[in-house]
Motif scaffolding. Structure first.
Motif, PDB file in Angstrom:
ATOM      1  N   PRO A   1      -6.258  -1.123  -9.694  1.00 31.16           N
ATOM      2  CA  PRO A   1      -7.181  -1.021 -10.832  1.00 31.16           C
ATOM      3  C   PRO A   1      -7.358  -2.324 -11.603  1.00 31.16           C
ATOM      4  O   PRO A   1      -8.342  -2.466 -12.341  1.00 31.16           O
ATOM      5  CB  PRO A   1      -6.527   0.049 -11.716  1.00 31.16           C
ATOM      6  N   ARG A   2      -6.449  -3.270 -11.478  1.00 32.67           N
ATOM      7  CA  ARG A   2      -6.615  -4.567 -12.138  1.00 32.67           C
ATOM      8  C   ARG A   2      -7.524  -5.490 -11.341  1.00 32.67           C
ATOM      9  O   ARG A   2      -8.052  -6.466 -11.880  1.00 32.67           O
ATOM     10  CB  ARG A   2      -5.249  -5.251 -12.329  1.00 32.67           C
ATOM     11  N   VAL A   3      -7.711  -5.204 -10.069  1.00 32.74           N
ATOM     12  CA  VAL A   3      -8.503  -6.083  -9.209  1.00 32.74           C
ATOM     13  C   VAL A   3      -9.976  -5.677  -9.190  1.00 32.74           C
ATOM     14  O   VAL A   3     -10.857  -6.534  -9.095  1.00 32.74           O
ATOM     15  CB  VAL A   3      -7.931  -6.073  -7.771  1.00 32.74           C
ATOM     16  N   VAL A   4     -10.249  -4.373  -9.280  1.00 36.35           N
ATOM     17  CA  VAL A   4     -11.634  -3.896  -9.170  1.00 36.35           C
ATOM     18  C   VAL A   4     -12.014  -3.113 -10.421  1.00 36.35           C
ATOM     19  O   VAL A   4     -11.164  -2.665 -11.188  1.00 36.35           O
ATOM     20  CB  VAL A   4     -11.824  -3.013  -7.919  1.00 36.35           C
ATOM     21  N   ARG A   5     -13.308  -2.945 -10.595  1.00 37.23           N
ATOM     22  CA  ARG A   5     -13.827  -2.170 -11.716  1.00 37.23           C
ATOM     23  C   ARG A   5     -13.572  -0.676 -11.486  1.00 37.23           C
ATOM     24  O   ARG A   5     -13.503  -0.224 -10.339  1.00 37.23           O
ATOM     25  CB  ARG A   5     -15.324  -2.416 -11.869  1.00 37.23           C
TER      26      ARG A   5
ATOM     27  N   PHE B   1       6.681  -2.409  -2.716  1.00 38.13           N
ATOM     28  CA  PHE B   1       5.339  -2.903  -2.436  1.00 38.13           C
ATOM     29  C   PHE B   1       4.293  -1.829  -2.714  1.00 38.13           C
ATOM     30  O   PHE B   1       3.304  -2.077  -3.402  1.00 38.13           O
ATOM     31  CB  PHE B   1       5.240  -3.369  -0.977  1.00 38.13           C
ATOM     32  N   ARG B   2       4.496  -0.630  -2.205  1.00 40.96           N
ATOM     33  CA  ARG B   2       3.484   0.409  -2.347  1.00 40.96           C
ATOM     34  C   ARG B   2       3.379   0.909  -3.779  1.00 40.96           C
ATOM     35  O   ARG B   2       2.291   1.272  -4.244  1.00 40.96           O
ATOM     36  CB  ARG B   2       3.761   1.568  -1.387  1.00 40.96           C
ATOM     37  N   THR B   3       4.498   0.951  -4.498  1.00 41.62           N
ATOM     38  CA  THR B   3       4.445   1.348  -5.906  1.00 41.62           C
ATOM     39  C   THR B   3       3.646   0.327  -6.709  1.00 41.62           C
ATOM     40  O   THR B   3       2.792   0.677  -7.524  1.00 41.62           O
ATOM     41  CB  THR B   3       5.862   1.479  -6.482  1.00 41.62           C
ATOM     42  N   ALA B   4       3.913  -0.964  -6.468  1.00 43.68           N
ATOM     43  CA  ALA B   4       3.174  -2.013  -7.163  1.00 43.68           C
ATOM     44  C   ALA B   4       1.719  -2.041  -6.721  1.00 43.68           C
ATOM     45  O   ALA B   4       0.817  -2.300  -7.532  1.00 43.68           O
ATOM     46  CB  ALA B   4       3.833  -3.366  -6.903  1.00 43.68           C
ATOM     47  N   TYR B   5       1.474  -1.759  -5.470  1.00 37.94           N
ATOM     48  CA  TYR B   5       0.121  -1.792  -4.907  1.00 37.94           C
ATOM     49  C   TYR B   5      -0.790  -0.792  -5.610  1.00 37.94           C
ATOM     50  O   TYR B   5      -1.916  -1.117  -6.011  1.00 37.94           O
ATOM     51  CB  TYR B   5       0.228  -1.487  -3.418  1.00 37.94           C
TER      52      TYR B   5
END
Length: 467
Positions: A134-138, A125-129
Motif C-alpha cells: 500500500p505504500r508503493v501504489v495508490r 519477508f511476506r509479513t513486510a511485503y
C-alpha cells in the motif's frame, strides 16, 4: 508534494516496477527449489514419506514460532529494509546446500535445516511485503497491482518446476538450488534501488507500547472482525488440505505413476498455469460482479477440482494431476488477489503487519502439521488414499463460503475495520461497522489511554451506548 496524490499510476510507477521485477525473480528461484529439494531428497537420499513430511513441515513451522512477533516488529520497522535483510539471510541459508554438496557433506537433516531457515526468512519477508504494497501504489490501484504481483508469482510457478526438473537432469539437484540463492540476491538488489522518497508516506502510527500488547492487538482485531476471522479460519483449513496432498505429490508422480524427474517438472508446471489464470481474471471478475461474489465463485471452483488429483493414473491419466492442480490454482490464487486488495484497504496501515502475522499464524501454521500428518498417513494408508483424504477436505473447506459472512451480497465492506479492544473507548451501536448489506465506514483506532483516563473513556462510552 506528498500523500497519495504524489504516487503515480502503475504505468508510470518506477518503485512498483522494481518491486514487481525483484519479486518475480525471487519467485522463480523459490518455485524452482520447491521442486528441486523434494527431487534431491528422493533421488539422492531415497527419502520416504516421513522425510518429505519433515521437509514441508520445516518450511512452514516458523510461522507458528515467530509469526506473531514478526508482525509487531514489521509495524515498528521499515518494511523495505526488513525485506532486504530477509532476502540476504535466505540466500545464505539456501546457498549452504550446494556448498555442502561440493564439499561432500550434504545430508537429509541439512536439507531440513535449510528449509527451516529459509522459511523463517519468508515469515518476515511476506509479513513486510503485505504491509509495504500500500505504500508503493495508490489505493485505487491495489486490485490491479495485487493481480500483477500474484500473476507473476503464478507465472513463476509455471516456469519454476519445469526449470527445476531440467536443472536436476543437467547439473544435479544440489547445484540446481543455487538458482534460488541468486534469485534472493537479485530481489534484495531491486529493493535496495527503490527510492524511499517516492513512496507514499507511512501513516502516523500510535506511540509504541510493549511488544506483547501490540501482538495482542493484532490477534484481537483478527479474532473479533467477522471477515478477517473467517478468512483466517478458512485459509487454515484449505492450506492444511492443499499442503497435505502437495507434500506427497512428487513422490506420488514418481513412484505410483512412474513419471520421470524431467516430466515431473513439466506436469507441475502445467498445473501451476492455473494460478496465472486466476491472477489475471480476479481483478476483472471482482470489478464486474463485485468482490464478494467473485470470492464465492473462485473458492467454490477450488474445491471439487482437487478430487481430480487422486483420480490420476499411469500413462495419459497422469495428466489429471496438472488439470486438477490448475483448476484449484485458478480458484485459490484468484481468491488471494481479491482478499489481499480487500485487506490492504480494510485494515489501517499501522495494523497491517500485526493483523497479517496473526492471520498467517493460522493460515500458514497448519501447513507444518499437514506435512507431518501427510507423511505419517502416506506411510500407513498409502500415497493415493492420503491424497484423496486431503482433496476431500479441500472440497468441504470450499463449501464454507455458503455459510460465511459474505455468503450474500455483491461486495465486501468498504472503509476500514472497526474493532473494539480493551484499551479503546467503546463505540456506540450507531457507529459500529455492520456486515453487508449495507457496509459501514469506520476506522480501527487503538487508543493508548490507560488508568483513570482510560476508565473514564470506557464509562462515557457505556453511557452513550445506553442512551
Amino acid at each position: 508534494m506528498s500523500g497519495p496524490a504524489a504516487t503515480p499510476p502503475l504505468a508510470a510507477n518506477r518503485e512498483f516496477r522494481l518491486l514487481w521485477t525483484g519479486e518475480g525473480v525471487s519467485a522463480l528461484g523459490t518455485m524452482t527449489t520447491a521442486v528441486v529439494l523434494p527431487l534431491l531428497a528422493v533421488t539422492a537420499f531415497d527419502a520416504g514419506p516421513g522425510w518429505m513430511g519433515l521437509l514441508t513441515a520445516a518450511a512452514w513451522l516458523p510461522y507458528l514460532v515467530v509469526g506473531l512477533p514478526a508482525g509487531a516488529w514489521v509495524d515498528r520497522l521499515d518494511a523495505r529494509r526488513v525485506m532486504i535483510a530477509a532476502d540476504l539471510a535466505a540466500a545464505l541459508a539456501v546457498g549452504s546446500v550446494p556448498v555442502a554438496w561440493l564439499l561432500g557433506g550434504l545430508t537429509l537433516p541439512q536439507l531440513v535445516l535449510a528449509a527451516l531457515a529459509s522459511g523463517t526468512c519468508a515469515v518476515f519477508f511476506r509479513t513486510a511485503y503485505g504491509a509495504f504494497v500500500p505504500r508503493v501504489v495508490r489505493p485505487e490501484d491495489l486490485d490491479v497491482a495485487n493481480g500483477r504481483l500474484f500473476g507473476t508469482e503464478a507465472a513463476m510457478q509455471v516456469a519454476g518446476p519445469g526449470l527445476g526438473g531440467l536443472l536436476v537432469r543437467a547439473v544435479g539437484g544440489a547445484l540446481a538450488v543455487a538458482v534460488d540463492t541468486v534469485s534472493y540476491l537479485v530481489s534484495a538488489l531491486f529493493l535496495a534501488r527503490m527510492d524511499p522518497a517516492r513512496l507514499r508516506p507511512r501513516a502516523d502510527a500510535p506511540p509504541r507500547t510493549a511488544l506483547r500488547r501490540e501482538v495482542a492487538d493484532g490477534v484481537r482485531v483478527v479474532a473479533r472482525d467477522p471477515f478477517l476471522r473467517f478468512f483466517a479460519a478458512q485459509g487454515a483449513l484449505s492450506n492444511f488440505a492443499l499442503t497435505g496432498y502437495q507434500t506427497l505429490l512428487v513422490l506420488f508422480l514418481v513412484r505410483d505413476l512412474g513419471v520421470g524427474p524431467g516430466r515431473v517438472g513439466l506436469l507441475l508446471a502445467l498445473g501451476s498455469a492455473g494460478g496465472l489464470v486466476g491472477s489475471l481474471v480476479a481483478a476483472r471478475l471482482a470489478a464486474r460482479s463485485g468482490n464478494a461474489r467473485a470470492l464465492r465463485w473462485l473458492q467454490l471452483l477450488a474445491g471439487p477440482a482437487a478430487l481430480l488429483v487422486p483420480a490420476a493414473g499411469p500413462g495419459a491419466a497422469a495428466f489429471l494431476v496438472p488439470l486438477g492442480v490448475a483448476l484449484v490454482g485458478v480458484g485459490v490464487v484468484g481468491a488471494n488477489v481479491v482478499r489481499s486488495a480487500f485487506r490492504q484497504r480494510y485494515v489501517p496501515e499501522h495494523l497491517l503487519g500485526r493483523t497479517s502475522s496473526a492471520s498467517a499464524v493460522l493460515v500458514f501454521g497448519t501447513m507444518p502439521l499437514a506435512g507431518l500428518v501427510a507423511g505419517g498417513l502416506g506411510g500407513t494408508l498409502g500415497l493415493r488414499p492420503t491424497i484423496l483424504v486431503m482433496a476431500a477436505l479441500q472440497l468441504l473447506t470450499s463449501l464454507l463460503v455458503l455459510v460465511g459472512p459474505f455468503r450474500r451480497g455483491r461486495d465486501l465492506p468498504t472503509g476500514e475495520a472497526t474493532v473494539a479492544v480493551p484499551h479503546e473507548a467503546p463505540r456506540s451501536p450507531a457507529t459500529r461497522r455492520r456486515p453487508l448489506p449495507p457496509p459501514r465506514r469506520g476506522r480501527c483506532v487503538l487508543s493508548r489511554a490507560g488508568g483513570a483516563a482510560g476508565g473514564r473513556a470506557r464509562r462515557r462510552g457505556r453511557r452513550r451506548s445506553r442512551r
